[in-house]
Motif scaffolding. Structure first.
Motif, short mmCIF file in Angstrom:
data_model
loop_
_atom_site.label_atom_id
_atom_site.label_comp_id
_atom_site.label_asym_id
_atom_site.label_seq_id
_atom_site.Cartn_x
_atom_site.Cartn_y
_atom_site.Cartn_z
N UNK A 187 -12.27 13.01 -14.97
CA UNK A 187 -12.21 12.23 -13.74
C UNK A 187 -11.10 11.19 -13.73
N UNK A 188 -10.23 11.23 -14.71
CA UNK A 188 -9.12 10.28 -14.76
C UNK A 188 -8.10 10.64 -13.70
N UNK A 189 -7.62 9.65 -12.98
CA UNK A 189 -6.58 9.85 -11.98
C UNK A 189 -5.23 9.70 -12.68
N UNK A 190 -4.29 10.57 -12.31
CA UNK A 190 -2.93 10.49 -12.85
C UNK A 190 -1.98 10.78 -11.70
N UNK A 191 -1.12 9.82 -11.33
CA UNK A 191 -0.22 10.03 -10.19
C UNK A 191 0.80 11.14 -10.45
N UNK A 192 0.96 12.03 -9.45
CA UNK A 192 1.97 13.09 -9.51
C UNK A 192 3.16 12.76 -8.63
N UNK A 193 2.89 12.12 -7.50
CA UNK A 193 3.95 11.69 -6.58
C UNK A 193 3.38 10.64 -5.65
N UNK A 195 -4.29 1.39 -9.06
CA UNK A 195 -5.42 2.03 -8.39
C UNK A 195 -6.57 1.04 -8.40
N UNK A 196 -6.90 0.50 -7.24
CA UNK A 196 -8.03 -0.41 -7.11
C UNK A 196 -9.29 0.44 -7.07
N UNK A 197 -10.11 0.35 -8.10
CA UNK A 197 -11.31 1.18 -8.21
C UNK A 197 -12.47 0.68 -7.37
N UNK A 198 -12.36 -0.50 -6.79
CA UNK A 198 -13.40 -0.99 -5.88
C UNK A 198 -13.22 -0.37 -4.51
N UNK A 199 -11.99 -0.36 -4.01
CA UNK A 199 -11.69 0.15 -2.67
C UNK A 199 -11.02 1.52 -2.68
N UNK A 200 -10.74 2.08 -3.88
CA UNK A 200 -10.03 3.36 -4.03
C UNK A 200 -8.76 3.35 -3.20
N UNK A 201 -7.95 2.35 -3.48
CA UNK A 201 -6.69 2.16 -2.77
C UNK A 201 -5.57 2.04 -3.80
N UNK A 202 -4.44 2.66 -3.51
CA UNK A 202 -3.26 2.58 -4.36
C UNK A 202 -2.29 1.55 -3.81
N UNK A 203 -1.69 0.80 -4.71
CA UNK A 203 -0.66 -0.18 -4.33
C UNK A 203 0.53 -0.04 -5.28
N UNK A 207 0.84 -1.19 0.00
CA UNK A 207 0.00 0.00 0.00
C UNK A 207 0.88 1.25 0.00
N UNK A 208 0.52 2.23 -0.83
CA UNK A 208 1.25 3.50 -0.87
C UNK A 208 0.25 4.65 -0.89
N UNK A 209 0.71 5.80 -0.44
CA UNK A 209 -0.06 7.02 -0.53
C UNK A 209 0.33 7.72 -1.81
N UNK A 210 -0.67 8.13 -2.58
CA UNK A 210 -0.42 8.75 -3.88
C UNK A 210 -1.13 10.09 -3.95
N UNK A 211 -0.41 11.11 -4.38
CA UNK A 211 -1.00 12.41 -4.70
C UNK A 211 -1.20 12.40 -6.20
#
Length: 73
Positions: free
Chosen positions: A13-19, A58-66, A2-6
């Protein structure tokens, strides 16, 4: 792992990791190398500011980043 992603959310509505934070250190994303989707997740292969490639999920079911893979070099 698990990681925290900004991330940036575009007008569609597309997510794009910045850091992201890996083991308490910040890694800035210099570029997104590749993206792909499955029914419940979106994957991003990115180049970090440490010049290593990482694969984020990005798990779109749980909105969790790994962090699922990284270039060991």
């Amino acid at each position: 792992m698990f990681v925290t992603v900004d991330c940036y959310s575009g007008y569609q509505g597309e997510e794009k990791p910045k850091r992201f934070w890996d083991e308490q250190r910040e890694i800035r994303v210099l570029s997104v190398l590749k993206t792909w989707r499955t029914p419940d997740a979106q994957y991003f292969q990115v180049l970090g500011d440490d010049q290593k490639a990482y694969t984020l999920k990005l798990n779109r079911v749980f909105w969790r980043w790994d962090l699922i893979a990284n270039d060991p070099t």
